[in-house]
Write an enzyme that holds these catalytic residues in place. Structure first.
Site: not given
Ligand code: BGC
Length: 743
Positions: A291
């Protein structure tokens, strides 16, 4: 630990003789037509280029997390130091970045990823709302429609579906998932993966899907986003992992690590979770992306002292691609050269990533998704908007309808009150990644579209920001009509990532507004809008009808008008329990009995509260229709089954009301006595039946042996012989039951 298999041998063949295998390394057994091609590319790559494939940057065009401006990104792409970009949108932008990749030594194409959570430019209902439709085909359809639009913008990969089971409405990210039920969440996960990925990844109308966030993110303590998770391994396997497994078995191309820790180890560095369970036990052959900065954040967690330690943990645990933390680009080369990380780990990750690029056809034509004409034709097309409208109508849940006040046929006057009903921006909900607010149909607009011959008067009623009441304005418009439609709830930005809330009540002033309008002697129809279960006990007695309308996207207003008017007879069912008080959270229907089971009322010495009934305001699976249905007792084909036999259970459903409608018949089970205690009920099936007035149909449920099982104390999946209750009905709190013996 490396499983032997043709594909793994092929993949490992090149290095097998020359270097030590990692203890838990390449362990997938897929025979892919691209295996040799992947290997031939890998052979040409320098270590630096391999690490580049494992690196993902956000573009500076948009950020979905805390980002660093970096003007060298294009330069790094040209040097082969970037494998993927997120947040680049549009055929022409993606083309620009891809052109830079084509200037790199090996011309390995970039992969473009984006959070297409509930649509791209055409915005569909938030996933929690769509889950309320209980219509898996519909969810597959909206995912496919979103994929088509996404791919037309040059993007190959969505970071969806989110398959986190969630039992805590305080957590803002409940809006992204399918709600509280593990079994249902697994079915939704499969449907969404099928929708996004279609039959072939090479089809330019499909995208790679990503099951996230692995794992147990929804169990964050106190509903606070990113918070610690502390659950037993049994609960992990029983409640939180199955939707991920279902996604893996449905062929999902990628997984994303979660921010939270599991058993004291952040998911991104959790070898048990990623290498042993996902890539080992489940033989997952796609790749895992971290993530946002979750590799780097292992330093904050206190697992490692620095970014180098984070890179080590991430790569050895099985995180193949580093989103935005730069740990891999900064330290992996050094870690390999000093002998701390076996290069086989790197090769494994790169193989997985290259394989997806081959499957997408990017090595044949890196620009095949960047087609401006296709984009123009696809984006926000009438066809997609129609899908959004239908999905919106099916997502709405009718919670109350006294004296059949709804549907509204052709009223002469309608008063619409509530600033939310005229807020374009809010209609979209959180994570509307490319939604344009001007393109959203508000509730007010939808009502005007549907009732062109009615006189429609509107008043804000309250201030969107401060919630301060304008009672005089509201009363003025209400005075003109017998029917008042009042929109209440939370703002769209109040749910989503980092949007946890300690209070989930509809603002008091809005609840008072409903009371005041009812006291004028009006028929009051309340639309509750929000991205999570909300609490609105105060207004409930004053509302003649209540519809949970969530956030429904671009066509929200039209979908809501379709339901208000009865053009669509509401069929939604709650995928999450709505609490009656915040102190009940976490609350869910499939709880276990205790030695002192909960009792209705305010009982001492039972599992309840002194100051609050333990029951929710609205249970899981609840939702009314404009017609009524009668559901018979469940009739099993036998009273006793032998182990291995399929249990069959029949039930008759009859439409006893005055209009056609769709009912969701639900089947729950309970294993009455078992070596590990089981919930008082667990959903194991549902069927949707559409019936004309007076019509009756039979529904046949089949339960295979594995649906009667659970994880025992040794984490083995077992089916124990004994008595099982079978329960059927149209809501988790409204069931008829029978008992069978399964030996
Ligand atoms: C979120 C994810 C997301 C990623 C990219 C993160 O902060 O937890 O769900 O896919 O950002 O935007």
């Amino acid at each position: 630990m490396i499983k032997s298999g043709i594909f793994s041998m092929l993949l490992m063949g090149v290095i097998a003789g020359s270097c030590t295998q990692p203890s838990v390394g390449v362990n997938y057994e897929v025979i892919s037509p691209y295996a040799e091609k992947v290997d031939s590319v890998l052979k040409l790559m320098t270590l630096e280029e391999k690490i580049g494939q494992m690196n993902q940057y956000t573009s500076d065009l948009q950020a979905t997390g805390p980002s660093r401006k970096d003007s060298t990104k294009l330069e790094q792409i040209r040097k082969g130091r970037v494998g993927s970009m997120l947040n680049v949108k549009g055929a022409s932008n993606t083309r620009r970045f891809q052109e830079a990749a084509m200037e790199s030594r090996l011309r390995i194409p970039l992969l473009f990823g984006l959070d297409v959570i509930h649509g791209m430019r055409t915005v569909y209902p938030i996933p929690l709302a769509e889950a309320a439709s209980f219509n898996l085909k519909l969810m597959e359809r909206t995912a496919a429609a979103a994929a088509k639009e996404t791919a037309s913008e040059g993007i190959h990969w969505t970071f969806a579906p989110m398959v986190d089971v969630t039992r805590d409405a305080r957590w803002g990210r409940v809006m992204e998932g399918a709600g509280e039920d593990t079994w249902y969440g697994s079915r939704v996960a499969e449907a969404r993966v099928r929708g996004f990925q279609g039959k072939s990844l090479a089809d330019t109308a499909t995208v790679l899907a990503c099951a996230k966030h692995f794992a147990a993110y929804g169990a964050c303590i106190g509903g606070r986003d990113y918070n610690t998770v502390d659950i037993s391994r049994l609960t992990l396997h029983e409640v939180y992992l199955p939707p991920f497994r279902a996604a893996a078995e449905a062929g999902v191309a990628t997984f994303m690590n979660a921010f939270n820790e599991v058993e004291g180890v952040p998911s991104t560095g959790n070898t048990h979770l990623v290498r042993e369970v996902l890539k080992g036990d489940w033989s997952f052959n796609g790749f895992v992306v971290s993530d946002w900065n979750s590799v780097g954040e292992m330093v904050n967690h206190g697992l490692v002292p620095d970014l180098k330690g984070a890179a080590y943990k991430g790569v050895t645990a099985g995180c193949d691609m580093d989103m935005e933390s730069r740990a891999y680009t900064s330290h992996l080369e050094e870690l390999v050269k000093e002998g701390t990380v076996d290069e086989a780990y790197i090769d494994d990750a790169v193989r997985r990533i290259l394989l997806k690029k081959f499957e997408l056809g990017l090595f044949d034509d890196p620009f095949r998704y960047c087609n401006e004409q296709r984009q123009q034709k696809t984006v926000l097309s009438l066809e997609l908007r129609q899908v959004a409208r239908e999905a919106g109508a099916e997502s709405i849940v009718l919670l109350k309808n006294d004296n059949g006040v709804l549907p509204l046929k052709e009223p002469e006057h309608i008063a619409v009150v509530g600033a939310l009903t005229d807020s374009k921006e809010d209609m979209m909900g959180s994570w509307a990644i490319e939604g344009v607010r001007e393109e959203a149909i508000t509730v007010l607009q939808g009502i005007k579209n549907r009732y062109p011959n009615s006189v429609i008067a509107y008043a804000d009623g309250y201030d969107l920001e401060t919630n301060q009441l304008d009672l005089a304005g509201a009363k003025r418009v209400a005075a003109m009509s017998d029917i008042v439609i009042v929109g209440v709830g939370e703002r769209a930005y109040q749910s989503g990532e980092a949007r946890s809330m300690a209070h989930i009540d509809v603002p008091d002033s809005q609840q008072q507004l409903v009371k005041h309008l009812k006291e004028m002697g009006k028929k009051v129809i309340v639309l509750v809008m929000g991205g999570r279960p909300l609490i609105f006990n105060e207004l409930e007695p004053y509302a003649d009808a209540i519809l949970m309308t969530w956030w429904l996207g671009t066509e929200a207003g039209n979908s809501i008008a379709d339901v208000l008017s009865g053009d669509y007879n509401p069929s939604g069912k709650l995928p999450m329990t709505f609490p009656a008080a915040i102190g009940q959270v976490p609350i869910y229907y499939n709880y276990k009995n205790t030695g002192r089971p909960s009792q209705p009322g305010f009982m001492t010495y039972t599992c309840g509260y002194l100051d609050q009934d333990f029951r929710p305001a609205y249970p899981f699976g609840y939702g009314l229709s404009y017609t009524q249905f009668e559901i018979s007792d469940p009739i099993p084909s036998q009273k006793e089954y032998k182990k291995g036999e399929t249990v069959e259970c029949r039930v008759a459903v009859k439409n006893t009301g005055k209009c056609a409608g769709k009912e969701t018949v639900q089947l729950y089970i309970r294993d009455l006595v078992s070596s590990v205690t089981r919930p008082v009920k667990e959903l194991r099936g549902f069927e949707q039946v559409t019936l004309k007035p007076g019509e009756e149909k039979e529904v046949v449920f089949q339960l295979h042996e594995k649906e009667l099982g659970f994880y025992n104390g040794n984490l083995e999946y077992v089916v124990e012989p004994g008595e099982f209750e079978l329960m059927v009905g149209n809501s988790s709190d409204h069931l008829k039951k029978t008992v069978i013996l399964y030996n």
